[in-house]
Design an enzyme around this catalytic site. Structure first.
Site, PDB file in Angstrom:
ATOM      1  N   LYS A   1       0.002 -34.579  -6.831  1.00 27.40           N
ATOM      2  CA  LYS A   1       0.508 -34.169  -5.514  1.00 27.40           C
ATOM      3  C   LYS A   1       1.836 -33.414  -5.651  1.00 27.40           C
ATOM      4  CE  LYS A   1       1.501 -37.463  -2.272  1.00 27.40           C
ATOM      5  NZ  LYS A   1       2.835 -37.304  -1.686  1.00 27.40           N
TER       6      LYS A   1
ATOM      7  N   ARG B   1      11.965 -41.037   8.783  1.00 26.03           N
ATOM      8  CA  ARG B   1      12.479 -41.052   7.405  1.00 26.03           C
ATOM      9  C   ARG B   1      13.832 -40.345   7.307  1.00 26.03           C
ATOM     10  NH1 ARG B   1       7.646 -39.857   3.372  1.00 26.03           N
ATOM     11  NH2 ARG B   1       9.205 -40.629   1.910  1.00 26.03           N
TER      12      ARG B   1
ATOM     13  N   SER C   1      16.360 -39.185  -6.563  1.00 27.66           N
ATOM     14  CA  SER C   1      15.262 -38.688  -5.729  1.00 27.66           C
ATOM     15  C   SER C   1      14.934 -37.262  -6.118  1.00 27.66           C
ATOM     16  CB  SER C   1      15.670 -38.741  -4.247  1.00 27.66           C
ATOM     17  OG  SER C   1      14.864 -37.845  -3.504  1.00 27.66           O
TER      18      SER C   1
ATOM     19  N   ASP D   1       6.159 -44.807  -6.708  1.00 33.51           N
ATOM     20  CA  ASP D   1       4.983 -44.763  -5.825  1.00 33.51           C
ATOM     21  C   ASP D   1       3.888 -45.747  -6.256  1.00 33.51           C
ATOM     22  OD1 ASP D   1       6.201 -42.819  -4.332  1.00 33.51           O
ATOM     23  OD2 ASP D   1       5.180 -41.148  -5.308  1.00 33.51           O
TER      24      ASP D   1
ATOM     25  N   LYS E   1       9.913 -45.073   2.369  1.00 33.15           N
ATOM     26  CA  LYS E   1       8.713 -44.283   2.050  1.00 33.15           C
ATOM     27  C   LYS E   1       7.863 -44.128   3.324  1.00 33.15           C
ATOM     28  CE  LYS E   1       9.726 -43.555  -2.228  1.00 33.15           C
ATOM     29  NZ  LYS E   1      10.114 -42.189  -2.609  1.00 33.15           N
TER      30      LYS E   1
HETATM   31  C1  S3P Z   1       8.193 -36.867  -4.781  1.00 36.00           C
HETATM   32  C2  S3P Z   1       9.283 -37.647  -5.053  1.00 36.00           C
HETATM   33  C3  S3P Z   1       9.351 -39.078  -4.743  1.00 36.00           C
HETATM   34  C4  S3P Z   1       7.968 -39.664  -4.479  1.00 36.00           C
HETATM   35  C5  S3P Z   1       7.166 -38.793  -3.563  1.00 36.00           C
HETATM   36  C6  S3P Z   1       6.969 -37.422  -4.177  1.00 36.00           C
HETATM   37  C7  S3P Z   1       8.250 -35.436  -5.133  1.00 36.00           C
HETATM   38  O1  S3P Z   1      10.141 -39.258  -3.587  1.00 36.00           O
HETATM   39  O2  S3P Z   1       8.087 -40.960  -3.928  1.00 36.00           O
HETATM   40  O3  S3P Z   1       5.894 -39.380  -3.343  1.00 36.00           O
HETATM   41  O4  S3P Z   1       7.192 -34.773  -5.159  1.00 36.00           O
HETATM   42  O5  S3P Z   1       9.350 -34.925  -5.402  1.00 36.00           O
HETATM   43  P1  S3P Z   1      11.758 -39.376  -3.663  1.00 36.00           P
HETATM   44  O6  S3P Z   1      12.282 -38.086  -4.122  1.00 36.00           O
HETATM   45  O7  S3P Z   1      12.172 -39.675  -2.258  1.00 36.00           O
HETATM   46  O8  S3P Z   1      12.012 -40.504  -4.608  1.00 36.00           O
END
Ligand code: S3P
Length: 425
Positions: free
Chosen positions: A19, A119, A164, A312, A339
């Site tokens: 994803k 969020r 993050s 995740d 989340k």
């Molecule tokens: C993601 C980063 C993560 C993850 C999310 C996808 C990304 O979130 O939990 O499902 O694609 O950069 P955070 O950056 O908030 O940790």
């Protein structure tokens, strides 16, 4: 959706594309020159939201199932959108796009569903404003919808309070449009797909430990990419393969990027047998097939630097912990609270509904290993909660019914069908 307990799980599964990488392929493709073609793209609702947003910004994108072709118009080729950009349920779309939109010459508005509107967006608004962005939220100003009035930005050195990838990527993408270089430093390194892909498209990206620096105004060129399978989706089959008594599953073509592989390390630390087969490199990302066999698990403590590498996967790790011998303690994971749902609450609530003793804590949970009873759980419209508790259903004493089970469409539309193929019923 009703999940029946099974004794045996056998076969091969190919999980959908990653994803995070699928989102980034569309975004970087859109702001590069020429065509970007990605195979293995995830046609889940979140990534389709990203495609829809870029189409509204004037980018031609042809998508058919897992094949996507993006007609990039270069760093300064986006057009002012007519109307609001709808990110649906996708935090990645909202946070990364806010970085791209902050440096444009037009105004735009990003909005999404009820979960997205709850969020925290202050975490991207703060660094973007430091770069000179004009960005405003609703509520107390820190939630979606976000209105962005594109501005000339300047580079900053930002020390992020959270690990993050969404915050880091937002600031780095804004940095492409800024005057001077932009650096982001994180407390612990988060997933690095933006850094890897930006380099592959011709960006100037330097990584030094937890610090990443980008130079502005790169000449980005469209690329051909193969998106590896998503380890976050593979995690449900890793757990199912370990927990079901007579199981052996081969999960093909899974991304094992070291900033994402915490689930493998935790599975092994709990006593699980997970073997990597045919390790290889695919479009700049490490990939392998995973062979998983039934294993007796024991409880462990999970905290510290490993957390961002499995954030995740914690709902399904909690399901593994519920079937392990002894207690499992998860800490340093307060990010779970922000989340798609508050995953500390939604996980412990569902564990309790299925007869497992679980205590929520401000930054994690303590799970006492036992035996799942049958019963009813709710996904609370969170895709990862639905899939984690489908795994619980396979090893419960009686069937488990999942309410709001369709939300798996966000990241894994064919999840229940793929699971059913392995059960052979
Ligand atoms: C993601 C980063 C993560 C993850 C999310 C996808 C990304 O979130 O939990 O499902 O694609 O950069 P955070 O950056 O908030 O940790």
């Amino acid at each position: 959706m009703k999940i029946d307990p099974v004794n045996r799980l056998r076969g091969t599964v190919t999980v959908p594309g990653d994803k995070s990488i699928s989102h980034r392929a569309v975004m970087l493709g859109a702001i590069s020159e020429g065509i970007t073609e990605a195979d293995g793209f995830l046609p889940g609702a979140d990534c389709l939201s990203t495609i829809a947003c870029f189409r509204k910004l004037g980018i031609e994108i042809a998508q058919e199932d897992t094949h996507v072709m993006i007609h990039g118009k270069g760093l300064h080729g986006l057009n002012a959108p007519s109307g609001t950009l709808d990110v649906g349920n996708s935090g990645t779309t909202m946070r990364l796009m806010s970085g791209i939109l902050a440096g444009q010459t037009f105004a735009s508005t990003l909005d999404g569903d009820a979960s997205i509107r709850k969020r925290p967006m202050g975490r991207v608004m703060t660094p973007l404003r430091e770069m000179g962005a004009e960005i405003n939220g609703a509520g107390e100003g820190l939630t979606a919808p976000l209105s962005i009035n594109g501005q000339k930005l300047h580079g900053i050195s930002y020390v992020s309070p959270v690990a993050s990838a969404q915050v880091k990527s937002c600031v780095l993408l804004a940095g492409l449009y800024a005057e001077g270089e932009t650096t982001v430093t994180e407390p612990t390194r988060s997933r690095d797909h933006t850094e890897r892909m930006l380099s592959a498209f011709g960006g100037d990206v330097r990584v030094n430990g937890n610090e990443v620096t980008v130079q502005p105004e790169p000449h980005l060129i469209g690329q051909k990419l193969l998106v590896p399978g998503d380890i976050s989706s593979a995690a449900y089959f890793i757990a199912a393969g370990l927990l079901v008594p007579d199981a052996e599953i081969l999960i093909k073509n899974v991304g094992i990027n070291p900033t994402r592989d915490g689930i493998l390390r935790v599975a092994r630390a709990m006593g699980g047998e997970v073997l990597l087969v045919s390790e290889r490199n695919v479009s700049g990302e490490p990939v392998a097939d995973l062979l998983v066999k039934s294993s007796p698990l024991h409880g462990i403590e999970i905290g510290g630097d490993i957390i961002p590498t499995l954030i995740d996967e914690i709902p399904v790790i909690a399901v593994m912990a519920a079937c392990a011998d002894g207690d499992t303690v998860i800490r340093d994971a307060s990010e779970l609270r922000v989340k798609e749902t508050d995953r500390i609450t939604t996980v412990t609530d569902n564990l309790s509904r299925l007869g497992i003793k679980a205590e929520s804590q401000p930054d994690g949970m303590v799970i006492c290993g036992g035996q799942f009873s049958g019963g009813t759980v709710d996904s609370f419209l969170d895709h990862r909660i639905a899939m984690a508790f489908a795994v619980a259903g396979l090893v419960a004493s009686d069937p488990v019914t999942i309410h709001n089970a369709d939300c798996v469409d966000i990241s894994y539309p064919s999840f229940y069908q793929d699971l059913q193929k392995l059960t052979g019923v």
